[in-house]
Design a protein around this motif. Structure first.
Motif, PDB file in Angstrom:
ATOM      1  N   PHE A 225      14.509   5.998  53.721  1.00 52.48           N
ATOM      2  CA  PHE A 225      13.951   7.114  52.952  1.00 52.48           C
ATOM      3  C   PHE A 225      12.594   7.587  53.470  1.00 52.48           C
ATOM      4  CE2 PHE A 225      16.984   5.466  49.791  1.00 52.48           C
ATOM      5  CZ  PHE A 225      17.659   6.637  49.510  1.00 52.48           C
ATOM      6  N   LEU A 226      11.738   6.680  53.895  1.00 52.61           N
ATOM      7  CA  LEU A 226      10.387   7.068  54.311  1.00 52.61           C
ATOM      8  C   LEU A 226      10.303   7.542  55.755  1.00 52.61           C
ATOM      9  CD1 LEU A 226       8.323   4.178  52.672  1.00 52.61           C
ATOM     10  CD2 LEU A 226       8.583   6.527  51.843  1.00 52.61           C
ATOM     11  N   TYR A 227      11.106   6.943  56.620  1.00 53.67           N
ATOM     12  CA  TYR A 227      10.979   7.218  58.054  1.00 53.67           C
ATOM     13  C   TYR A 227      12.249   7.784  58.672  1.00 53.67           C
ATOM     14  CZ  TYR A 227       6.915   4.308  57.208  1.00 53.67           C
ATOM     15  OH  TYR A 227       5.749   3.791  56.701  1.00 53.67           O
ATOM     16  N   ASN A 228      13.209   8.171  57.835  1.00 57.05           N
ATOM     17  CA  ASN A 228      14.471   8.750  58.305  1.00 57.05           C
ATOM     18  C   ASN A 228      15.200   7.859  59.306  1.00 57.05           C
ATOM     19  OD1 ASN A 228      14.236  11.120  56.736  1.00 57.05           O
ATOM     20  ND2 ASN A 228      12.803  11.953  58.237  1.00 57.05           N
ATOM     21  N   GLN A 229      15.074   6.550  59.142  1.00 55.58           N
ATOM     22  CA  GLN A 229      15.785   5.628  60.012  1.00 55.58           C
ATOM     23  C   GLN A 229      17.239   5.546  59.558  1.00 55.58           C
ATOM     24  OE1 GLN A 229      13.383   2.107  59.614  1.00 55.58           O
ATOM     25  NE2 GLN A 229      11.954   2.796  61.175  1.00 55.58           N
ATOM     26  N   LYS A 230      18.132   5.595  60.513  1.00 57.55           N
ATOM     27  CA  LYS A 230      19.553   5.599  60.200  1.00 57.55           C
ATOM     28  C   LYS A 230      20.047   4.171  59.962  1.00 57.55           C
ATOM     29  CE  LYS A 230      19.547   9.957  60.748  1.00 57.55           C
ATOM     30  NZ  LYS A 230      18.996  10.616  59.614  1.00 57.55           N
ATOM     31  N   ILE A 231      21.057   4.053  59.099  1.00 54.73           N
ATOM     32  CA  ILE A 231      21.707   2.773  58.825  1.00 54.73           C
ATOM     33  C   ILE A 231      23.189   2.964  59.120  1.00 54.73           C
ATOM     34  CG2 ILE A 231      22.185   0.999  57.101  1.00 54.73           C
ATOM     35  CD1 ILE A 231      19.761   2.021  55.535  1.00 54.73           C
ATOM     36  N   ASN A 232      23.721   2.150  60.046  1.00 49.76           N
ATOM     37  CA  ASN A 232      25.138   2.288  60.372  1.00 49.76           C
ATOM     38  C   ASN A 232      25.976   1.263  59.597  1.00 49.76           C
ATOM     39  OD1 ASN A 232      25.162  -0.195  61.823  1.00 49.76           O
ATOM     40  ND2 ASN A 232      24.371   0.851  63.638  1.00 49.76           N
ATOM     41  N   LEU A 233      27.282   1.317  59.767  1.00 51.23           N
ATOM     42  CA  LEU A 233      28.189   0.456  59.012  1.00 51.23           C
ATOM     43  C   LEU A 233      27.970  -1.027  59.305  1.00 51.23           C
ATOM     44  CD1 LEU A 233      31.536   2.470  59.051  1.00 51.23           C
ATOM     45  CD2 LEU A 233      29.993   2.068  57.135  1.00 51.23           C
ATOM     46  N   ILE A 234      27.677  -1.364  60.533  1.00 54.47           N
ATOM     47  CA  ILE A 234      27.417  -2.769  60.877  1.00 54.47           C
ATOM     48  C   ILE A 234      26.171  -3.262  60.147  1.00 54.47           C
ATOM     49  CG2 ILE A 234      26.861  -4.356  62.760  1.00 54.47           C
ATOM     50  CD1 ILE A 234      29.748  -3.367  62.801  1.00 54.47           C
TER      51      ILE A 234
ATOM     52  N   ILE B 254      24.986  -2.072  57.311  1.00 55.83           N
ATOM     53  CA  ILE B 254      25.351  -2.172  55.893  1.00 55.83           C
ATOM     54  C   ILE B 254      26.104  -3.476  55.640  1.00 55.83           C
ATOM     55  CG2 ILE B 254      26.810  -1.170  54.072  1.00 55.83           C
ATOM     56  CD1 ILE B 254      26.035   1.597  55.239  1.00 55.83           C
ATOM     57  N   PHE B 255      27.002  -3.830  56.539  1.00 59.43           N
ATOM     58  CA  PHE B 255      27.731  -5.090  56.423  1.00 59.43           C
ATOM     59  C   PHE B 255      26.758  -6.268  56.469  1.00 59.43           C
ATOM     60  CE2 PHE B 255      30.170  -8.610  58.413  1.00 59.43           C
ATOM     61  CZ  PHE B 255      31.053  -8.833  57.369  1.00 59.43           C
ATOM     62  N   GLY B 256      25.785  -6.203  57.375  1.00 57.92           N
ATOM     63  CA  GLY B 256      24.776  -7.252  57.452  1.00 57.92           C
ATOM     64  C   GLY B 256      23.970  -7.368  56.171  1.00 57.92           C
ATOM     65  N   ILE B 257      23.614  -6.238  55.580  1.00 63.45           N
ATOM     66  CA  ILE B 257      22.881  -6.237  54.310  1.00 63.45           C
ATOM     67  C   ILE B 257      23.729  -6.861  53.210  1.00 63.45           C
ATOM     68  CG2 ILE B 257      22.006  -4.706  52.487  1.00 63.45           C
ATOM     69  CD1 ILE B 257      20.918  -2.910  54.756  1.00 63.45           C
ATOM     70  N   ILE B 258      25.005  -6.542  53.184  1.00 64.21           N
ATOM     71  CA  ILE B 258      25.905  -7.148  52.188  1.00 64.21           C
ATOM     72  C   ILE B 258      25.954  -8.656  52.377  1.00 64.21           C
ATOM     73  CG2 ILE B 258      28.329  -7.308  51.465  1.00 64.21           C
ATOM     74  CD1 ILE B 258      28.492  -4.247  52.068  1.00 64.21           C
ATOM     75  N   LEU B 259      25.992  -9.119  53.630  1.00 58.42           N
ATOM     76  CA  LEU B 259      25.993 -10.560  53.893  1.00 58.42           C
ATOM     77  C   LEU B 259      24.691 -11.219  53.428  1.00 58.42           C
ATOM     78  CD1 LEU B 259      27.634 -10.763  57.442  1.00 58.42           C
ATOM     79  CD2 LEU B 259      28.633 -11.453  55.246  1.00 58.42           C
ATOM     80  N   ILE B 260      23.566 -10.551  53.647  1.00 59.74           N
ATOM     81  CA  ILE B 260      22.278 -11.088  53.197  1.00 59.74           C
ATOM     82  C   ILE B 260      22.260 -11.212  51.679  1.00 59.74           C
ATOM     83  CG2 ILE B 260      19.807 -10.584  52.983  1.00 59.74           C
ATOM     84  CD1 ILE B 260      20.012  -9.292  55.809  1.00 59.74           C
ATOM     85  N   ILE B 261      22.653 -10.157  50.992  1.00 59.03           N
ATOM     86  CA  ILE B 261      22.673 -10.182  49.521  1.00 59.03           C
ATOM     87  C   ILE B 261      23.617 -11.274  49.024  1.00 59.03           C
ATOM     88  CG2 ILE B 261      23.332  -8.884  47.451  1.00 59.03           C
ATOM     89  CD1 ILE B 261      22.359  -6.350  48.956  1.00 59.03           C
ATOM     90  N   THR B 262      24.781 -11.382  49.643  1.00 56.47           N
ATOM     91  CA  THR B 262      25.749 -12.412  49.256  1.00 56.47           C
ATOM     92  C   THR B 262      25.156 -13.802  49.454  1.00 56.47           C
ATOM     93  OG1 THR B 262      27.578 -10.944  49.860  1.00 56.47           O
ATOM     94  CG2 THR B 262      28.077 -13.296  49.659  1.00 56.47           C
ATOM     95  N   GLY B 263      24.499 -14.014  50.582  1.00 61.34           N
ATOM     96  CA  GLY B 263      23.879 -15.311  50.850  1.00 61.34           C
ATOM     97  C   GLY B 263      22.812 -15.661  49.834  1.00 61.34           C
ATOM     98  N   VAL B 264      21.966 -14.696  49.511  1.00 57.94           N
ATOM     99  CA  VAL B 264      20.908 -14.938  48.514  1.00 57.94           C
ATOM    100  C   VAL B 264      21.524 -15.241  47.155  1.00 57.94           C
ATOM    101  CG1 VAL B 264      18.995 -13.877  47.260  1.00 57.94           C
ATOM    102  CG2 VAL B 264      19.155 -13.593  49.734  1.00 57.94           C
ATOM    103  N   LEU B 265      22.549 -14.513  46.771  1.00 58.19           N
ATOM    104  CA  LEU B 265      23.199 -14.764  45.482  1.00 58.19           C
ATOM    105  C   LEU B 265      23.843 -16.148  45.443  1.00 58.19           C
ATOM    106  CD1 LEU B 265      24.791 -11.275  44.719  1.00 58.19           C
ATOM    107  CD2 LEU B 265      22.783 -12.308  43.664  1.00 58.19           C
ATOM    108  N   ILE B 266      24.479 -16.538  46.527  1.00 63.28           N
ATOM    109  CA  ILE B 266      25.095 -17.871  46.581  1.00 63.28           C
ATOM    110  C   ILE B 266      24.053 -18.950  46.454  1.00 63.28           C
ATOM    111  CG2 ILE B 266      26.273 -19.508  48.123  1.00 63.28           C
ATOM    112  CD1 ILE B 266      27.945 -17.081  49.108  1.00 63.28           C
TER     113      ILE B 266
END
Length: 104
Positions: free
Chosen positions: A77-86, A88-100
């Motif tokens: 949002f601040l620097y217009n940096q793009k986020i690709n599907l890979i 996003i998948f990595g972010i989902i893995l991080i969130i999953t790991g923290v929740l576990i």
């Protein structure tokens, strides 16, 4: 329960500071640099308060994991940096790991 509020404040302060690193231009701009230092102090203070009741491994994994996620979002949002599907998948893995880690 208050310990998780402290942890959340610590995460927000760390994300705030990290998000300002780019505009500090290597700490050559004084105002953003001061805000960065203050933000990291606030983050460390509240993380230390959270550690009174939360084990360090759980607190630090949450602090760093959610920090990564929120900094990635702020970069988008601040620097217009793009986020690709890979990424996003990595972010989902991080969130999953923290929740576990927090659940078990």
């Amino acid at each position: 329960m208050i310990c998780y509020i402290y942890l959340f404040i610590a995460i927000l302060a760390e994300v705030f500071s990290t998000s300002l690193l780019k505009i500090s231009e290597g700490f050559t701009k004084i105002f953003p640099s001061i805000l960065i230092i203050l933000g990291y102090i606030v983050s460390s203070f509240f993380l230390s308060l959270a550690l009174k009741d939360i084990p360090i491994g759980i607190a630090y994994s949450s602090w760093s994991g959610f920090g990564i996620v929120f900094v990635t979002i702020s970069g988008y949002f601040l620097y217009n940096q793009k986020i690709n599907l890979i990424e996003i998948f990595g972010i989902i893995l991080i969130i999953t790991g923290v929740l576990i880690i927090n659940i078990y």
